[in-house]
Design an enzyme around this catalytic site. Sequence first.
Site, PDB file in Angstrom:
ATOM      1  N   GLU A  92      57.468  14.912  66.352  1.00  0.00           N
ATOM      2  CA  GLU A  92      56.664  13.853  65.932  1.00  0.00           C
ATOM      3  C   GLU A  92      57.409  12.557  66.173  1.00  0.00           C
ATOM      4  O   GLU A  92      56.711  11.638  65.836  1.00  0.00           O
ATOM      5  CB  GLU A  92      56.407  14.380  64.426  1.00  0.00           C
ATOM      6  CG  GLU A  92      55.389  15.466  64.310  1.00  0.00           C
ATOM      7  CD  GLU A  92      54.017  15.281  64.342  1.00  0.00           C
ATOM      8  OE1 GLU A  92      53.635  13.988  64.712  1.00  0.00           O
ATOM      9  OE2 GLU A  92      53.374  16.087  64.092  1.00  0.00           O
ATOM     10  N   GLU A 123      68.045  35.211  66.052  1.00  0.00           N
ATOM     11  CA  GLU A 123      68.539  34.607  64.839  1.00  0.00           C
ATOM     12  C   GLU A 123      69.950  35.129  64.329  1.00  0.00           C
ATOM     13  O   GLU A 123      70.666  34.379  63.457  1.00  0.00           O
ATOM     14  CB  GLU A 123      67.569  34.672  63.613  1.00  0.00           C
ATOM     15  CG  GLU A 123      67.255  36.050  62.988  1.00  0.00           C
ATOM     16  CD  GLU A 123      66.470  36.045  61.658  1.00  0.00           C
ATOM     17  OE1 GLU A 123      67.127  36.344  60.887  1.00  0.00           O
ATOM     18  OE2 GLU A 123      65.496  35.599  61.790  1.00  0.00           O
TER      19      GLU A 123
END
Length: 308
Positions: A92, A123
């Site tokens: 963004e 992960e």
Amino acid sequence: MSSTYSELQAQLATLTTEAFRPELAEIDQLPTLDIARTMNTEDQTVPAAVAERLPAIAAAIDATAARMARGGRLIYAGAGTAGRLGVLDASECPPTFNTDPSEVVGLIAGGPSAMVKAVEGAEDSKALAAADLDALNLTANDTVVGISASGRTPYAIGAVEHARAAGALTIGLSCNADSELAAAAEHGIEVVTGPELLTGSTRLKAGTAQKLVLNMISTITMIRLGKTYGNLMVDVRASNEKLQARSRRIVALATGAPDEQIETSLAAADGEVKTAILMILADIDAKSADQRLTDSQGHLRAALHAQP
């Protein structure tokens, strides 16, 4: 049952984000409106949890802005939902603040494909996080934000540990108290949101809390870097018709100039809102406005008060 699995199970049992809530055990039997009301009530507790950590958040932001002012980058690192939130926040920044895509970066365990599909085992690797940071040519001017609801995710912890060893600023954002992630980072931010509506579904309250904090980190850092003028996004990139219209409106709000002058200034400024505003308010041409902005490190308010 393997010893590793038993250890992990015991560890998860200590986390508030993984706690079981007996009072919600029959939630699937409730009318939809009642479930929605319950979720909404749960969500209302998140801003209060964030509020408790505002001093720590502000300290981390000031440190981040100082590094970025020296040319550093803001790098988010996480797995699963946490990683996706980091990538979202980073993506963004270019349209909102006209940053280069390399200035705010989101790393997710398993790479871009993990945005839409889980990458098994990614992960669990600290080494993978270190390799991902090395691929970015990490420097001491950079800031690395490890994101993990549990605060125990190896990828996030590994990113912070590797970054700190390289002299970079480190921030650990988790949703459990006394987390390994916060302990590993220079700035630990633990927003304790408590047990989830669905046991262990940390995309809910924990995810909302992480999004709120990431909004603060990126937005306030950009304010500190002069990417805004007041509450106007003067570095917005007009990449589509909506943003072009917004650019004109921002210049109008900042200057009060008539439409014709706004259009002329934006054209001369090659669409750069900050330059157009300075041209109008200081009554100077685009070249002079660009030079003033360069001299003031892009801070419009400083450029306005600079001596001609």
